[in-house]
Enzyme design. Structure first.
Site, PDB file in Angstrom:
ATOM      1  N   TYR A 155      -4.227   4.031  -0.635  1.00 39.60           N
ATOM      2  CA  TYR A 155      -3.326   3.556  -1.692  1.00 39.60           C
ATOM      3  C   TYR A 155      -1.925   4.171  -1.527  1.00 39.60           C
ATOM      4  O   TYR A 155      -0.915   3.475  -1.610  1.00 39.60           O
ATOM      5  CB  TYR A 155      -3.939   3.940  -3.041  1.00 39.60           C
ATOM      6  CG  TYR A 155      -3.195   3.467  -4.265  1.00 39.60           C
ATOM      7  CD1 TYR A 155      -3.232   2.129  -4.665  1.00 39.60           C
ATOM      8  CD2 TYR A 155      -2.473   4.363  -5.049  1.00 39.60           C
ATOM      9  CE1 TYR A 155      -2.564   1.707  -5.806  1.00 39.60           C
ATOM     10  CE2 TYR A 155      -1.811   3.951  -6.199  1.00 39.60           C
ATOM     11  CZ  TYR A 155      -1.857   2.623  -6.576  1.00 39.60           C
ATOM     12  OH  TYR A 155      -1.194   2.205  -7.709  1.00 39.60           O
ATOM     13  N   LYS A 159       1.632   2.266  -0.906  1.00 40.70           N
ATOM     14  CA  LYS A 159       2.729   2.363  -1.872  1.00 40.70           C
ATOM     15  C   LYS A 159       3.966   3.011  -1.256  1.00 40.70           C
ATOM     16  O   LYS A 159       5.092   2.656  -1.591  1.00 40.70           O
ATOM     17  CB  LYS A 159       2.257   3.130  -3.116  1.00 40.70           C
ATOM     18  CG  LYS A 159       1.168   2.395  -3.907  1.00 40.70           C
ATOM     19  CD  LYS A 159       1.658   1.042  -4.412  1.00 40.70           C
ATOM     20  CE  LYS A 159       0.669   0.331  -5.302  1.00 40.70           C
ATOM     21  NZ  LYS A 159       1.168  -0.965  -5.797  1.00 40.70           N
TER      22      LYS A 159
HETATM   23  P1  NAP Z   1      -4.693  -3.924 -12.905  1.00 35.30           P
HETATM   24  O1  NAP Z   1      -4.829  -3.830 -14.383  1.00 35.30           O
HETATM   25  O2  NAP Z   1      -5.843  -3.628 -12.023  1.00 35.30           O
HETATM   26  O3  NAP Z   1      -4.054  -5.350 -12.551  1.00 35.30           O
HETATM   27  C1  NAP Z   1      -3.792  -5.710 -11.221  1.00 35.30           C
HETATM   28  C2  NAP Z   1      -3.738  -7.204 -11.133  1.00 35.30           C
HETATM   29  O4  NAP Z   1      -3.512  -7.551  -9.749  1.00 35.30           O
HETATM   30  C3  NAP Z   1      -5.035  -7.842 -11.582  1.00 35.30           C
HETATM   31  O5  NAP Z   1      -4.781  -8.930 -12.434  1.00 35.30           O
HETATM   32  C4  NAP Z   1      -5.636  -8.258 -10.261  1.00 35.30           C
HETATM   33  O6  NAP Z   1      -6.454  -9.425 -10.359  1.00 35.30           O
HETATM   34  C5  NAP Z   1      -4.418  -8.589  -9.445  1.00 35.30           C
HETATM   35  N1  NAP Z   1      -4.748  -8.676  -8.029  1.00 35.30           N
HETATM   36  C6  NAP Z   1      -5.585  -7.882  -7.306  1.00 35.30           C
HETATM   37  N2  NAP Z   1      -5.668  -8.332  -6.051  1.00 35.30           N
HETATM   38  C7  NAP Z   1      -4.887  -9.430  -5.960  1.00 35.30           C
HETATM   39  C8  NAP Z   1      -4.571 -10.326  -4.920  1.00 35.30           C
HETATM   40  N3  NAP Z   1      -5.091 -10.217  -3.703  1.00 35.30           N
HETATM   41  N4  NAP Z   1      -3.711 -11.348  -5.184  1.00 35.30           N
HETATM   42  C9  NAP Z   1      -3.194 -11.498  -6.407  1.00 35.30           C
HETATM   43  N5  NAP Z   1      -3.460 -10.702  -7.443  1.00 35.30           N
HETATM   44  C10 NAP Z   1      -4.303  -9.661  -7.223  1.00 35.30           C
HETATM   45  O7  NAP Z   1      -3.541  -2.926 -12.400  1.00 35.30           O
HETATM   46  P2  NAP Z   1      -2.233  -2.371 -13.120  1.00 35.30           P
HETATM   47  O8  NAP Z   1      -2.531  -1.011 -13.567  1.00 35.30           O
HETATM   48  O9  NAP Z   1      -1.671  -3.382 -14.057  1.00 35.30           O
HETATM   49  O10 NAP Z   1      -1.309  -2.231 -11.829  1.00 35.30           O
HETATM   50  C11 NAP Z   1      -0.304  -3.186 -11.473  1.00 35.30           C
HETATM   51  C12 NAP Z   1       0.492  -2.615 -10.300  1.00 35.30           C
HETATM   52  O11 NAP Z   1       1.050  -1.370 -10.691  1.00 35.30           O
HETATM   53  C13 NAP Z   1      -0.361  -2.340  -9.075  1.00 35.30           C
HETATM   54  O12 NAP Z   1       0.378  -2.630  -7.903  1.00 35.30           O
HETATM   55  C14 NAP Z   1      -0.627  -0.854  -9.162  1.00 35.30           C
HETATM   56  O13 NAP Z   1      -0.888  -0.294  -7.914  1.00 35.30           O
HETATM   57  C15 NAP Z   1       0.673  -0.366  -9.764  1.00 35.30           C
HETATM   58  N6  NAP Z   1       0.589   0.920 -10.427  1.00 35.30           N
HETATM   59  C16 NAP Z   1      -0.270   1.108 -11.492  1.00 35.30           C
HETATM   60  C17 NAP Z   1      -0.310   2.354 -12.104  1.00 35.30           C
HETATM   61  C18 NAP Z   1      -1.207   2.652 -13.271  1.00 35.30           C
HETATM   62  O14 NAP Z   1      -1.282   3.836 -13.675  1.00 35.30           O
HETATM   63  N7  NAP Z   1      -1.879   1.679 -13.869  1.00 35.30           N
HETATM   64  C19 NAP Z   1       0.499   3.403 -11.636  1.00 35.30           C
HETATM   65  C20 NAP Z   1       1.324   3.173 -10.573  1.00 35.30           C
HETATM   66  C21 NAP Z   1       1.372   1.919  -9.971  1.00 35.30           C
HETATM   67  P3  NAP Z   1      -8.036  -9.317 -10.563  1.00 35.30           P
HETATM   68  O15 NAP Z   1      -8.246  -9.315 -12.023  1.00 35.30           O
HETATM   69  O16 NAP Z   1      -8.509 -10.535  -9.882  1.00 35.30           O
HETATM   70  O17 NAP Z   1      -8.484  -8.063  -9.879  1.00 35.30           O
END
Ligand code: NAP
Length: 247
Positions: A155, A159
């Protein structure tokens, strides 16, 4: 402030979490937003009118790892709306494991979705944005890509890769008034962090100077800034939204 009326935006991974908040925030500032996600059954992104003057279209199925999907979706957006101003590369996954035990497919899949997905989508929007001589490409990285984290080498690599990718692309397209930036969230309260054991969540929270997890809206506000006219002289940058946990 951060007015986006008349702009057309595409957000990946927008069915829930941060992507969903970004779609709503862009629309609340006047943009027409096309939310996309690999799976379209779970969410309700387009279930009610967007706040403000913008609009959220129905959720479109787009798996960022499938080039044919991506090409078709962007062609459809251009055909329907005639322009494409903002791309938010938000789709992301984790497959956490210590490197000693990490399987090749766990490495490959995370890199494929988080980094190659952003490459595929960014390449798809470049031609229309270059023709328009304007555009905003914003990718969601992570504090983990900046500071590293045990158990997340795949990851973190994906990133950190987004940062190098964006800084390079920013230099390639600046002459066409396209900006390319990164938002690096810290711990944000979404399904992704809720999946962590409670003890791990508490330990992480204790490392955040502002003393709380961030919200998807905190991240969305940073994206809105970078998408706006006010950020027209900002490119190749990483905007950290992490409560001070890494400076
Ligand atoms: P999340 O709740 O897991 O949502 C991620 C979304 O991306 C889900 O709707 C997922 O769909 C979709 N996805 C996964 N694989 C995909 C693909 N191949 N094509 C299109 N869509 C896809 O995550 P989040 O926490 O909102 O995170 C959003 C972004 O922020 C990510 O890039 C994550 O790495 C980043 N981020 C998050 C955090 C945190 O603390 N939450 C911190 C830093 C960075 P499905 O429902 O089908 O899986």
């Amino acid at each position: 402030m951060f007015e986006l009326t008349g702009k057309v935006a595409v957000v990946t991974g927008a069915a829930r979490g941060i992507g969903r908040a970004i779609a709503w925030a862009l629309a609340s500032r006047g943009a027409l937003v096309v939310p996309t996600d690999a799976v379209v059954s779970s969410p309700d992104v387009g279930d009610s009118p967007a706040p403000g003057s913008g609009r959220i279209a129905d959720l479109v199925r787009m798996n960022v790892t499938e080039a044919a999907d991506v090409e078709a979706v962007f062609a459809g957006v251009l055909a329907e709306h005639g322009r494409l101003d903002i791309l938010v590369n938000n789709a992301g996954i984790t497959r956490d494991q210590l490197l000693m035990r990490m399987k090749r497919e766990e490495w490959d899949r995370v890199l494929e979705v988080n980094l190659t997905g952003a490459f595929v989508c960014s390449q798809a929007v470049l031609r229309p944005m270059m023709k328009q001589r304007s555009g905003r490409i914003i990718s969601i990285s992570s504090v983990v890509g900046q500071m590293g984290n045990a158990g997340q080498s795949n990851y973190a690599a994906s990133k950190a890769g987004l940062i190098g990718f964006s800084k390079s692309l920013a230099r390639e397209v600046a002459a066409r008034t396209i900006t390319v930036n990164v938002v690096a969230p810290g711990l944000i309260d979404t399904d992704m962090t809720r999946a962590l054991p409670e003890a791990v969540q508490a330990e992480w929270q204790s490392k955040v100077p502002l003393g709380r997890f961030g919200t998807p809206a905190d991240v969305a506000a940073a994206v809105c800034f970078l998408a706006s006219e006010e950020a027209s002289y900002v490119t190749g940058q990483v905007l950290a939204v992490n409560g001070g946990m890494y400076t």
